[in-house]
Design an enzyme around this catalytic site. Structure first.
Site, mmCIF file in Angstrom:
data_model
loop_
_atom_site.group_PDB
_atom_site.id
_atom_site.type_symbol
_atom_site.label_atom_id
_atom_site.label_comp_id
_atom_site.label_asym_id
_atom_site.label_seq_id
_atom_site.Cartn_x
_atom_site.Cartn_y
_atom_site.Cartn_z
ATOM 1 N N TYR A 1 -35.886 35.197 15.385
ATOM 2 C CA TYR A 1 -35.705 34.173 16.419
ATOM 3 C C TYR A 1 -36.726 33.041 16.270
ATOM 4 O O TYR A 1 -37.881 33.255 15.909
ATOM 5 C CB TYR A 1 -35.928 34.796 17.804
ATOM 6 C CG TYR A 1 -34.700 35.386 18.468
ATOM 7 C CD1 TYR A 1 -33.418 35.031 18.103
ATOM 8 C CD2 TYR A 1 -34.853 36.308 19.512
ATOM 9 C CE1 TYR A 1 -32.316 35.578 18.741
ATOM 10 C CE2 TYR A 1 -33.748 36.858 20.154
ATOM 11 C CZ TYR A 1 -32.488 36.481 19.760
ATOM 12 O OH TYR A 1 -31.404 37.016 20.385
ATOM 13 N N GLU A 2 -36.284 31.837 16.623
ATOM 14 C CA GLU A 2 -37.137 30.655 16.705
ATOM 15 C C GLU A 2 -37.875 30.354 15.406
ATOM 16 O O GLU A 2 -38.962 29.800 15.396
ATOM 17 C CB GLU A 2 -38.156 30.802 17.853
ATOM 18 C CG GLU A 2 -37.565 31.172 19.191
ATOM 19 C CD GLU A 2 -36.431 30.243 19.605
ATOM 20 O OE1 GLU A 2 -36.463 29.050 19.258
ATOM 21 O OE2 GLU A 2 -35.513 30.726 20.298
ATOM 22 N N GLY A 3 -37.258 30.706 14.289
ATOM 23 C CA GLY A 3 -37.871 30.470 12.979
ATOM 24 C C GLY A 3 -38.445 31.758 12.430
ATOM 25 O O GLY A 3 -39.214 32.448 13.092
#
Length: 605
Positions: free
Chosen positions: A442-444
């Site tokens: 998630y989120e990179g």
């Protein structure tokens, strides 16, 4: 009584004794909150999480979501508890009052979320994800957009998302192909497809507001040409009622390794040529606007991992106290000796203390950043706001990825304590392990966070922010050196901080040279070395507080807790921190092997 999900005594220790959050309550913004009220909120959150959300954890895992004819149905029981979350306004506890929230201090919202996320992350996030969407609208929207959407989102009457990823544009956001065409009435017609959209479709909210990254026809390629649009599932009439259905539909849901109760959707925009979006902010400012969500999303992901790790550790330590297996090592040769709880076995004790050291350090690190974020917008001094804001921004890639990776490792080791039983679905530790894995994506992904740290963060203000960070560690070291019994541990943390500073300078110089690829090949080990040093810092800080508390001769139960803080710090600093020193030695050697190896030499041809 055995603790569930999170150790309440430890949460109280961090927020009141280590981080001194009563100081936060003196700010004008939080004048309605006192310590007693905050403790009551956390107590009620824990009760609701354990009684209502936790029983649905395995239900959601086994049932998953159901996709039929473009609609997504959540698992049985989710609707009823979703309403309980809404009625108690647990979904907007930390949201500012002007946005329809309760305006509680960040540390209180985080403590409540520890229980909700650990009890049932998918269910709680259905009710809270709209807050991020609302915050973007509050910051960049027109007055009409604020009036139409914000309070509906923060009340969880409507859901919110973020439509970013495409099949050919994941981490490389600039490669997206979703397009927007200007209409004469000021709206935009959107067309394209998005994937991996959390909560893109579900039956818990009557409407869903989708912020969508797209490129206006004719705008330049890359991230500079990206704008962001609000695309409601249902249009909103002038009187606030819902109108016709917009041309945005879910075309499928992913079958995933974990978080089965979370709807991860593929979304099609403009299949019938009628998807209408409303520009948020200015044209070609989409990435800037989206990045206002990034730090908050990274913090949320770090907290998600911490809650899984904490819950898994609580299960493991309780199981180790109850599971009778094998003789005490001192009675190994005595076949008639009685069996003992496995917590008596040396390797189990080592494993439990390993888990405890990371959970404790991660919790302190997370709340340290929460406090930094709070001070960044509540302090009266602009200089103080800048100081803490810079620290918060620099450390978010670490709180996101380090907690994600270590959190998953803790869940794996919790399974190990259970042995074969932990690999079955009889106990929730195997689900926590599966669910936790997503946090490192998630989120990179991990590599993306490491690139951000090396390329953008450690060089902030020509390295001044990094030096301020090291200064905060040295401040704790200096204080700990004044505490009886902590001199040696203080010296070792000081050495690690000094070595980390040298390593940062070294890898930073390589990153600015022609060998920059070599530097980025070592960026992730550097992030982990930095995270390890932060853990040592946080645990030394805890130990210093504990020694001081012991001097006041607390009750027996408190004595055990405080002594545990000292032994936990000793364990980590003497057994885990040396490995971090080795990582830093390896980084300074700057091996170019990963860059120089031929593509074909990786094998498999």
């Amino acid at each position: 009584m055995a603790q569930q999900i999170a150790d309440r005594r430890d949460i109280d220790f961090v927020i009141w004794e280590q981080m001194n959050c009563e100081e936060i309550l003196r700010y004008e913004l939080y004048k309605e909150y006192n310590k007693k009220a905050c403790e009551m909120i956390i107590t009620e959150a824990r009760a609701l999480a354990i009684k209502e959300l936790l029983p649905l954890l395995s239900v959601g895992d086994k049932q998953g979501v159901c996709f039929e004819d473009g609609t997504v149905k959540v698992p049985e029981g989710f609707h009823q508890v979703y309403k309980l979350i809404q009625e108690g306004e647990w979904n907007n506890l930390g949201v500012p009052k002007e946005m329809g929230g309760q305006g509680a201090p960040g540390f209180v919202a985080a403590a409540a979320a520890e229980y909700f996320l650990g009890a049932n992350w998918p269910l709680y996030v259905y009710a809270t994800m709209g807050n991020g969407t609302a915050n973007m609208i509050q910051l960049y929207g027109t007055q009409e957009q604020k009036d139409n959407y914000v309070k509906k989102l923060t009340a969880a009457e409507w859901g919110g998302t973020m439509l970013l990823t495409e099949s050919e544009a994941g981490s490389d956001v600039g490669a997206l192909t979703t397009t927007a065409v200007r209409n004469d009435n000021g709206t935009y017609s959107l067309s394209g497809n998005k994937i991996f959209i959390t909560n893109g479709e579900h039956d818990l909210a009557e409407n869903i507001i989708h912020p969508v990254l797209a490129r206006i026809e004719g705008d330049p390629p890359g991230t500079k040409g990206i704008s962001i649009f609000l695309v409601p599932k249902y249009f909103v009439n002038v009187d606030g009622s819902l109108g016709d259905r917009n041309d945005i539909v879910c075309t499928g849901v992913e079958e995933k390794h974990g978080i089965h109760a979370s709807a991860t959707c593929s979304m099609a925009l403009g299949s019938n040529g009628k998807c209408i979006g409303y520009l948020l902010g200015e044209e070609r400012q989409g990435m800037k606007i989206m990045f206002n969500m990034i730090n908050g999303a990274r913090m949320s992901t770090g907290l998600q991992a911490l809650t899984y790790a904490s819950a898994a550790y609580m299960l493991a330590v309780n199981y180790a106290r109850e599971r009778i297996q094998g003789r005490d090592l001192a009675d190994f040769k005595d076949a008639g000796a009685p069996p003992v709880p496995i917590i008596k076995h040396p390797d189990v004790r080592r494993n439990l203390l390993w888990m405890k050291s990371y959970v404790d350090g991660m919790r302190s690190f997370f709340y340290f950043l929460v406090v930094c974020g709070t001070k960044a917008f509540t302090s009266k001094s602009d200089e103080t706001q800048q100081f803490y804001g810079d620290l918060f921004n620099m450390l978010t890639p670490i709180v996101k990825d380090y907690l994600a990776v270590k959190g998953h490792e803790i869940c794996i080791q919790a399974i190990q304590v259970f042995g074969g039983a932990g690999y079955t679905r009889d106990y929730p530790v195997e689900q926590y392990a599966r669910d936790c894995k997503i946090t490192s994506i998630y989120e990179g992904t991990s590599g993306i966070q490491a690139m951000d740290l090396l390329a953008r963060k450690i060089g902030m203000k020509k390295g001044a922010v990094y030096m301020n960070f090291l200064g905060e560690i040295q401040k704790t070291v200096s204080q700990a050196k004044e505490v009886d019994g902590l001199n040696q541990l203080s010296d070792e943390v000081e050495q690690a901080a000094n070595r980390l500073g040298e390593t940062a300078l070294h890898i930073g110089q390589i990153a600015l040279s022609t060998e920059f690829r070599v530097a980025f090949a070592h960026a992730l080990p550097f992030l982990y070395a930095m995270g390890d040093t932060i853990m040592a810092w946080m645990l030394l800080w805890r130990a210093a507080v504990a020694v001081q508390k012991l001097s006041s001769k607390p009750k027996n139960k408190e004595v055990a807790f405080y002594k545990g803080q000292i032994k936990t710090a000793e364990f980590f600093i003497k057994t885990e921190l040396p490995a971090a020193m080795g990582k830093m030695d390896a980084i300074k050697k700057a091996s170019a092997a990963a860059i120089e190896i031929d593509d074909d030499s990786f094998g498999g041809l």
